[in-house]
Design an enzyme around this catalytic site. Structure first.
Site, short mmCIF file in Angstrom:
data_model
loop_
_atom_site.label_atom_id
_atom_site.label_comp_id
_atom_site.label_asym_id
_atom_site.label_seq_id
_atom_site.Cartn_x
_atom_site.Cartn_y
_atom_site.Cartn_z
N GLU A 15 -61.86 14.89 51.16
CA GLU A 15 -62.95 14.09 51.71
C GLU A 15 -62.53 13.34 52.98
O GLU A 15 -63.16 12.36 53.36
CB GLU A 15 -63.43 13.09 50.65
CG GLU A 15 -64.07 13.74 49.45
CD GLU A 15 -64.65 12.71 48.49
OE1 GLU A 15 -63.89 12.24 47.61
OE2 GLU A 15 -65.82 12.34 48.64
N SER A 174 -67.52 14.34 46.81
CA SER A 174 -68.32 15.05 47.81
C SER A 174 -68.64 16.48 47.38
O SER A 174 -68.92 17.32 48.22
CB SER A 174 -67.61 15.07 49.18
OG SER A 174 -67.58 13.76 49.72
N TYR A 245 -74.24 16.66 53.20
CA TYR A 245 -73.85 16.25 54.54
C TYR A 245 -74.56 16.96 55.69
O TYR A 245 -74.26 16.73 56.84
CB TYR A 245 -72.33 16.34 54.71
CG TYR A 245 -71.63 15.43 53.71
CD1 TYR A 245 -71.78 14.04 53.82
CD2 TYR A 245 -70.90 15.94 52.65
CE1 TYR A 245 -71.18 13.20 52.90
CE2 TYR A 245 -70.29 15.09 51.73
CZ TYR A 245 -70.43 13.72 51.86
OH TYR A 245 -69.85 12.89 50.96
N ARG A 284 -70.53 2.90 43.11
CA ARG A 284 -71.83 3.55 43.00
C ARG A 284 -71.80 4.38 41.73
O ARG A 284 -70.93 5.24 41.57
CB ARG A 284 -72.11 4.44 44.23
CG ARG A 284 -73.59 4.83 44.38
CD ARG A 284 -73.77 5.95 45.38
NE ARG A 284 -73.31 7.20 44.81
CZ ARG A 284 -72.58 8.11 45.45
NH1 ARG A 284 -72.23 7.93 46.69
NH2 ARG A 284 -72.21 9.22 44.84
N ASP A 286 -73.52 7.04 39.33
CA ASP A 286 -74.48 8.14 39.44
C ASP A 286 -74.95 8.59 38.06
O ASP A 286 -74.13 8.79 37.15
CB ASP A 286 -73.84 9.35 40.15
CG ASP A 286 -73.39 9.05 41.58
OD1 ASP A 286 -73.71 7.97 42.10
OD2 ASP A 286 -72.73 9.93 42.18
N GLU A 300 -71.12 9.94 36.86
CA GLU A 300 -69.79 9.54 37.33
C GLU A 300 -69.86 8.19 38.03
O GLU A 300 -70.94 7.70 38.37
CB GLU A 300 -69.22 10.59 38.28
CG GLU A 300 -70.12 10.79 39.49
CD GLU A 300 -69.37 11.13 40.75
OE1 GLU A 300 -68.13 11.11 40.75
OE2 GLU A 300 -70.04 11.37 41.77
N ASN A 302 -68.22 6.17 41.34
CA ASN A 302 -67.48 6.29 42.60
C ASN A 302 -67.05 4.90 43.05
O ASN A 302 -67.89 4.07 43.40
CB ASN A 302 -68.37 6.93 43.67
CG ASN A 302 -68.66 8.39 43.36
OD1 ASN A 302 -67.79 9.24 43.48
ND2 ASN A 302 -69.87 8.68 42.92
N GLY A 306 -69.62 6.74 49.66
CA GLY A 306 -69.92 6.99 51.08
C GLY A 306 -70.48 5.72 51.70
O GLY A 306 -71.28 5.02 51.09
P1 ATP Z 1 -69.70 12.41 44.82
O1 ATP Z 1 -69.83 12.93 46.24
O2 ATP Z 1 -70.94 11.67 44.42
O3 ATP Z 1 -68.44 11.71 44.54
P2 ATP Z 1 -68.67 14.51 43.07
O4 ATP Z 1 -67.94 15.44 43.96
O5 ATP Z 1 -67.86 13.54 42.31
O6 ATP Z 1 -69.80 13.73 43.89
P3 ATP Z 1 -70.49 15.17 40.88
O7 ATP Z 1 -71.35 14.00 41.17
O8 ATP Z 1 -69.74 15.17 39.61
O9 ATP Z 1 -69.49 15.45 42.10
O10 ATP Z 1 -71.35 16.50 40.92
C1 ATP Z 1 -72.00 16.89 42.12
C2 ATP Z 1 -73.41 17.36 41.84
O11 ATP Z 1 -73.40 18.50 40.96
C3 ATP Z 1 -74.30 16.37 41.12
O12 ATP Z 1 -74.83 15.41 42.00
C4 ATP Z 1 -75.35 17.30 40.53
O13 ATP Z 1 -76.25 17.78 41.51
C5 ATP Z 1 -74.51 18.48 40.08
N1 ATP Z 1 -74.02 18.31 38.70
C6 ATP Z 1 -72.77 17.96 38.37
N2 ATP Z 1 -72.58 17.93 37.04
C7 ATP Z 1 -73.77 18.27 36.50
C8 ATP Z 1 -74.23 18.42 35.15
N3 ATP Z 1 -73.40 18.25 34.13
N4 ATP Z 1 -75.54 18.77 34.95
C9 ATP Z 1 -76.36 18.96 36.01
N5 ATP Z 1 -75.98 18.84 37.30
C10 ATP Z 1 -74.70 18.51 37.56
MG MG Z 2 -67.75 11.46 42.65
MG MG Z 3 -71.61 12.42 42.51
MG MG Z 4 -67.11 10.23 45.42
#
Ligand code: ATP
Ligand code: MG
Ligand code: MG
Ligand code: MG
Length: 339
Positions: A15, A174, A245, A284, A286, A300, A302, A306
């Site tokens: 990231e 991300s 993005y 944040r 989610d 999750e 964070n 961002g």
């Molecule tokens: P961030 O940029 O918010 O840190 P991240 O890389 O940690 O994101 P996640 O938020 O875990 O990733 O997952 C990214 C996206 O994938 C979610 O916003 C959602 O669209 C989809 N997603 C992830 N896990 C699931 C799930 N178990 N069921 C449905 N959709 C999911």
């Molecule tokens: Mg995340």
């Molecule tokens: Mg996320």
């Molecule tokens: Mg993050």
């Protein structure tokens, strides 16, 4: 007196570029009458770049190799009132930099070692949040060693969650390295990708229907407050890196288009999660809201979300009456109060 802030950006994780974007916004928006900000970009190799290289990296969005070793520069960070580690992902959002600052005795924005480390790891987060009764999807942990020694075993376990399921590096953000697996044919690639980025991989069941993606900002230390709930909508299979993005692809809705009592429940769950994970400063949180069933599932947390002027976290607090500049000032105050 002006506060002297060391703004760390870039970093070694996937990231890096996202962090540079956030840092550019913070630099431009910080009230100059109150803050004296020195940015330092950390290269992808983990070296702290000197001023000219830092400026170049912030301007171009790319950083050159070179620079000092982290420990060498940490000692000179002592002249600052606070550090704003605007770093996402491993070696930035996971407690490592936080440990360095703690050892150096410098106040810093955001969660400490424990909150950062546990929140960064999606498996640890799920385990802690399950212990306090926060609803989440079903999941499994797989280690790189399991995959190398017995890939079929890992795949046999994963399919028990039913298609589609998600394969994610446990420690990233991300959407880097995340795949939605729709059938057996997509499994090898998904696991290879995730294991190329992390020793620990989480396999998650998908929500029962395509979820509504809702997010809450938390601000504070031991008496945190929750922002209004925001929502993201997009026309994609899931919220992947490109959707996140590429300008104009995702739409932000504040407040989220969900029933009032659901939003209230989400804000309470977010505060509960923040406390359970020992977060501080900001986070944040989610969630997935499944409108068809009324389910609310925590996705999750964070701890360094961002932070561009158009990012969800600052927008949520703007909706609550706190401008971007005021928000950053408040985060620095919270860093100083935390000691
Ligand atoms: P961030 O940029 O918010 O840190 P991240 O890389 O940690 O994101 P996640 O938020 O875990 O990733 O997952 C990214 C996206 O994938 C979610 O916003 C959602 O669209 C989809 N997603 C992830 N896990 C699931 C799930 N178990 N069921 C449905 N959709 C999911
Ligand atoms: Mg995340
Ligand atoms: Mg996320
Ligand atoms: Mg993050």
């Amino acid at each position: 007196m002006k506060k002297r802030i060391l703004l760390l950006a870039g970093g070694q994780s996937g990231e890096h570029e996202v962090s540079l974007m956030s840092a550019r916004s913070v630099l431009n928006a910080l009230p100059r009458d109150r803050f004296d900000v020195t940015p330092v970009v950390i290269s992808k190799q983990g070296r702290w770049l000197p001023p000219t290289e830092t400026t170049k990296a912030l301007e171009t969005g790319k950083s050159a190799p070179g620079g000092d070793l982290v420990l060498h520069r940490a000692a000179s960070a002592e002249g600052y009132d606070a550090v704003f580690p605007l770093l996402h992902g491993p070696m930035g959002e996971d407690g490592t930099i936080q440990g360095l600052m703690t050892l150096a005795g410098i106040p810093f924005v955001g969660s400490g070692v424990l909150g950062s480390a546990v929140s960064m790891d999606k498996v640890m987060t799920k385990q802690v949040l399950a212990a306090v009764g926060i609803p989440q999807v079903a999941w499994q942990l797989a280690l790189r060693r399991d995959w190398q020694q017995n890939p079929q075993g890992v795949k046999d376990e994963a399919v028990k969650l039913g298609f589609p399921f998600f394969v994610k590096p446990a420690n990233l953000g991300s959407s880097v390295g995340i795949s939605k697996v729709h059938n057996e044919g997509e499994m090898d690639r998904a696991f290879e990708l995730a294991f190329s980025l992390d020793r620990r991989v989480i396999v998650e069941a998908m929500t029962s229907h395509k979820p509504r993606e809702v997010e809450v900002g938390i601000l504070g230390n031991d008496a945190p407050i929750a922002s209004p709930v925001g929502e993201l909508s997009f026309d994609a299979d899931f919220y992947d890196y490109e959707t996140k993005y590429t300008e104009g692809v995702a739409q932000m809705h504040i407040p989220a288009r969900i029933p009032g009592e659901v939003a209230e429940n989400i804000r309470e769950l977010a505060l509960k999660a923040f406390k359970a994970l020992d977060c501080a400063g900001l986070a944040r949180v989610d969630f997935f809201y499944v409108a068809e069933t009324g389910e609310v599932l925590l996705n999750e947390v964070n701890t360094m979300p961002g932070f561009t002027t158009t990012s969800m976290y600052p927008k949520l607090f703007e909706a609550a009456g706190l401008s971007y500049g005021e928000l950053v000032a408040r985060l620095v105050e919270l860093a100083l109060e935390k000691r």
